[in-house]
Structure formats: structure tokens, C-alpha cells
Design an enzyme around this catalytic site. Structure first.
Site, PDB file in Angstrom:
ATOM      1  N   HIS A  92       0.826  -1.876  -0.275  1.00  0.00           N
ATOM      2  CA  HIS A  92      -0.127   0.286  -0.298  1.00  0.00           C
ATOM      3  C   HIS A  92       0.700   1.086  -0.124  1.00  0.00           C
ATOM      4  CE1 HIS A  92      -3.210  -2.479   2.300  1.00  0.00           C
ATOM      5  NE2 HIS A  92      -3.684  -2.160   1.628  1.00  0.00           N
ATOM      6  N   LYS A  97     -17.731  -7.362   7.196  1.00  0.00           N
ATOM      7  CA  LYS A  97     -16.307  -6.964   6.519  1.00  0.00           C
ATOM      8  C   LYS A  97     -15.906  -7.806   8.510  1.00  0.00           C
ATOM      9  CE  LYS A  97     -13.778  -6.690   2.707  1.00  0.00           C
ATOM     10  NZ  LYS A  97     -12.493  -6.497   1.459  1.00  0.00           N
ATOM     11  N   ARG A 115      -1.779  -5.589  -8.691  1.00  0.00           N
ATOM     12  CA  ARG A 115      -0.546  -6.803  -7.745  1.00  0.00           C
ATOM     13  C   ARG A 115      -0.537  -7.903  -9.308  1.00  0.00           C
ATOM     14  NH1 ARG A 115      -3.175  -7.499  -2.410  1.00  0.00           N
ATOM     15  NH2 ARG A 115      -4.567  -6.835  -3.661  1.00  0.00           N
ATOM     16  N   SER A 160      -3.205  -7.735   2.934  1.00  0.00           N
ATOM     17  CA  SER A 160      -2.909  -7.718   3.919  1.00  0.00           C
ATOM     18  C   SER A 160      -3.561  -9.602   5.004  1.00  0.00           C
ATOM     19  CB  SER A 160      -4.302  -7.140   4.455  1.00  0.00           C
ATOM     20  OG  SER A 160      -3.720  -5.228   4.051  1.00  0.00           O
TER      21      SER A 160
HETATM   22  P1  ADP Z   1     -10.510  -3.397  -1.026  1.00  0.00           P
HETATM   23  O1  ADP Z   1     -10.561  -4.473   0.290  1.00  0.00           O
HETATM   24  O2  ADP Z   1     -10.531  -2.019  -1.264  1.00  0.00           O
HETATM   25  O3  ADP Z   1      -9.073  -4.650  -1.683  1.00  0.00           O
HETATM   26  P2  ADP Z   1      -7.221  -3.295   0.584  1.00  0.00           P
HETATM   27  O4  ADP Z   1      -6.836  -3.051   1.874  1.00  0.00           O
HETATM   28  O5  ADP Z   1      -7.073  -5.203   0.040  1.00  0.00           O
HETATM   29  O6  ADP Z   1      -8.569  -3.018   0.103  1.00  0.00           O
HETATM   30  O7  ADP Z   1      -6.326  -2.517  -0.752  1.00  0.00           O
HETATM   31  C1  ADP Z   1      -6.388  -1.536  -0.969  1.00  0.00           C
HETATM   32  C2  ADP Z   1      -5.752  -1.267  -2.758  1.00  0.00           C
HETATM   33  O8  ADP Z   1      -4.717  -1.285  -3.052  1.00  0.00           O
HETATM   34  C3  ADP Z   1      -6.530  -2.101  -3.695  1.00  0.00           C
HETATM   35  O9  ADP Z   1      -6.649  -1.630  -4.661  1.00  0.00           O
HETATM   36  C4  ADP Z   1      -5.872  -3.387  -3.640  1.00  0.00           C
HETATM   37  O10 ADP Z   1      -5.149  -4.159  -5.173  1.00  0.00           O
HETATM   38  C5  ADP Z   1      -4.066  -2.372  -3.707  1.00  0.00           C
HETATM   39  N1  ADP Z   1      -2.942  -2.992  -2.928  1.00  0.00           N
HETATM   40  C6  ADP Z   1      -3.370  -4.353  -1.972  1.00  0.00           C
HETATM   41  N2  ADP Z   1      -1.703  -4.538  -1.505  1.00  0.00           N
HETATM   42  C7  ADP Z   1      -1.480  -4.229  -2.672  1.00  0.00           C
HETATM   43  C8  ADP Z   1       0.429  -4.585  -3.606  1.00  0.00           C
HETATM   44  N3  ADP Z   1       0.821  -5.436  -2.059  1.00  0.00           N
HETATM   45  N4  ADP Z   1       0.280  -3.355  -3.679  1.00  0.00           N
HETATM   46  C9  ADP Z   1      -0.417  -2.964  -4.973  1.00  0.00           C
HETATM   47  N5  ADP Z   1      -1.373  -2.447  -4.590  1.00  0.00           N
HETATM   48  C10 ADP Z   1      -1.798  -2.853  -3.184  1.00  0.00           C
END
Ligand code: ADP
Length: 167
Positions: free
Chosen positions: A19, A43, A92, A130
Site C-alpha cells: 500500500h 467485513k 498486483r 493484508s
Molecule cells: P480492498 O478491500 O479495497 O481491496 P485493500 O486494503 O486490500 O482493500 O486494498 C486497497 C487497494 O490497494 C487495492 O486496490 C489493492 O489492489 C491495493 N493493494 C493491496 N495490496 C497491495 C500491494 N501489495 N501492492 C499494490 N497494491 C496493493
């Protein structure tokens, strides 16, 4: 000239170095970045919204261009309220694509003036999520380098406490 404001929405449960990588990349071209935690009652997150906000506050650089916020309801409504024109998301791998593509088109249908921007993280973060980080940490594995140190420590505490182990 109009300010380029982007909203980076997500669950951020917890924020990972993936992130953060996206945040740094975005700061290269936006005037303002709103990192917004989606409060989703469906969630059951590991960390409360408050904890997640606190983590983000601790680990993003002190920069006037960054705002940390939370929202619920329709993302496009929130984006408009913030005076933003774009939604920032991270891509990703191909596995992200289907869902992200669908969301981007749905959001465009709801509000045609808002664009979704996709950024790709450094290769070393492409497998970081995450969900996986929580799973590894819950099993006692090391997540060093995948999440900020503060998050790593708090996760250790949380999982130790859950198991009733005194630390
Ligand atoms: P959501 O439930 O909206 O997917 P996340 O916190 O999992 O929430 O992810 C938020 C955003 O960050 C999404 O667009 C996700 O693809 C991106 N994201 C999560 N992890 C990574 C990572 N390791 N590298 C790049 N982008 C990421």
C-alpha cells in the site's frame, strides 16, 4: 489551475508496504492524496478503523498533501464530496484485474467524470496482501519487510493476546 486530488480507498487491515509503495508513487503526480478507509460492516477486520487510521498516520510521511480519512457508503459519492476526480487502486497481478476492472467500470457508470487510476507496485510487493500478512502473522511467521515495523509489532501483540500468551 484545478488541484489534482485522488482518493486511495481500501480496507487497509492493516496497511502493508505494498500500500505504501502505491502512496509514494501517487505522490509523484497528485496534488493531494486522500487515503480513505472503507468502513464495511460486512467485513470483520482484525484492526478497528481507529487502529487502522493510527497505523496509517504513523507510517505515511508527514506531508501536507496527504489526508487520512474514513468513509462508508458509495465510493463515488465520497470522491465527489472530497472534490476529487480520481480513484487510485493498486494492481498486483492478473488476479486483481477482474475485480478491479469491474469496479472501475461500475464506478464510471455511477459517475462518468471520475477516473480510476491503477498503479503497479515494486515487484517485491506484488505478492503482499493484508490477508496473507495476517495469516502468516497469526501462525507465528515473520512478516518483516512486508509491513511497517509498527504494524509488525502490533500484529505480534494482537495474535499473542488472542492465543492468551502473555508477552
Ligand atoms: P480492498 O478491500 O479495497 O481491496 P485493500 O486494503 O486490500 O482493500 O486494498 C486497497 C487497494 O490497494 C487495492 O486496490 C489493492 O489492489 C491495493 N493493494 C493491496 N495490496 C497491495 C500491494 N501489495 N501492492 C499494490 N497494491 C496493493
Amino acid at each position: 489551475m484545478m488541484k489534482k486530488i485522488a482518493v486511495y480507498p481500501g480496507t487497509f487491515d492493516p496497511i502493508t508496504n505494498g500500500h505504501l509503495d502505491i502512496v509514494f508513487r501517487a505522490l509523484e503526480f497528485v496534488d493531494k492524496l486522500v487515503i480513505a478507509i472503507l468502513v464495511n460492516p460486512e467485513k470483520s477486520p482484525l484492526f478497528t478503523v481507529r487502529e487502522r487510521m493510527e497505523f496509517i498516520r504513523k507510517v505515511v510521511p508527514a506531508d501536507d498533501r496527504i489526508e487520512i480519512d474514513q468513509f462508508h457508503g458509495l465510493l463515488v459519492d465520497y470522491v465527489k464530496k472530497k472534490g476529487a476526480r480520481s480513484i487510485l487502486r493498486g494492481l498486483r497481478a492478473v488476479s486483481d484485474f477482474d475485480y478491479e476492472f469491474q469496479m472501475a467500470l461500475m464506478n464510471r457508470r455511477l459517475e462518468s467524470t471520475i477516473e480510476t487510476i491503477f498503479l503497479v507496485p515494486a515487484e517485491k510487493y506484488t505478492y503482499v496482501s493484508s490477508r496473507l500478512v495476517k495469516e502468516i502473522a497469526s501462525l507465528g511467521g515473520s512478516v518483516k519487510g512486508l509491513v511497517p515495523t509498527e504494524v509488525e509489532e502490533r500484529m505480534k501483540e494482537k495474535f499473542h493476546r488472542k492465543k492468551g500468551i502473555k508477552i
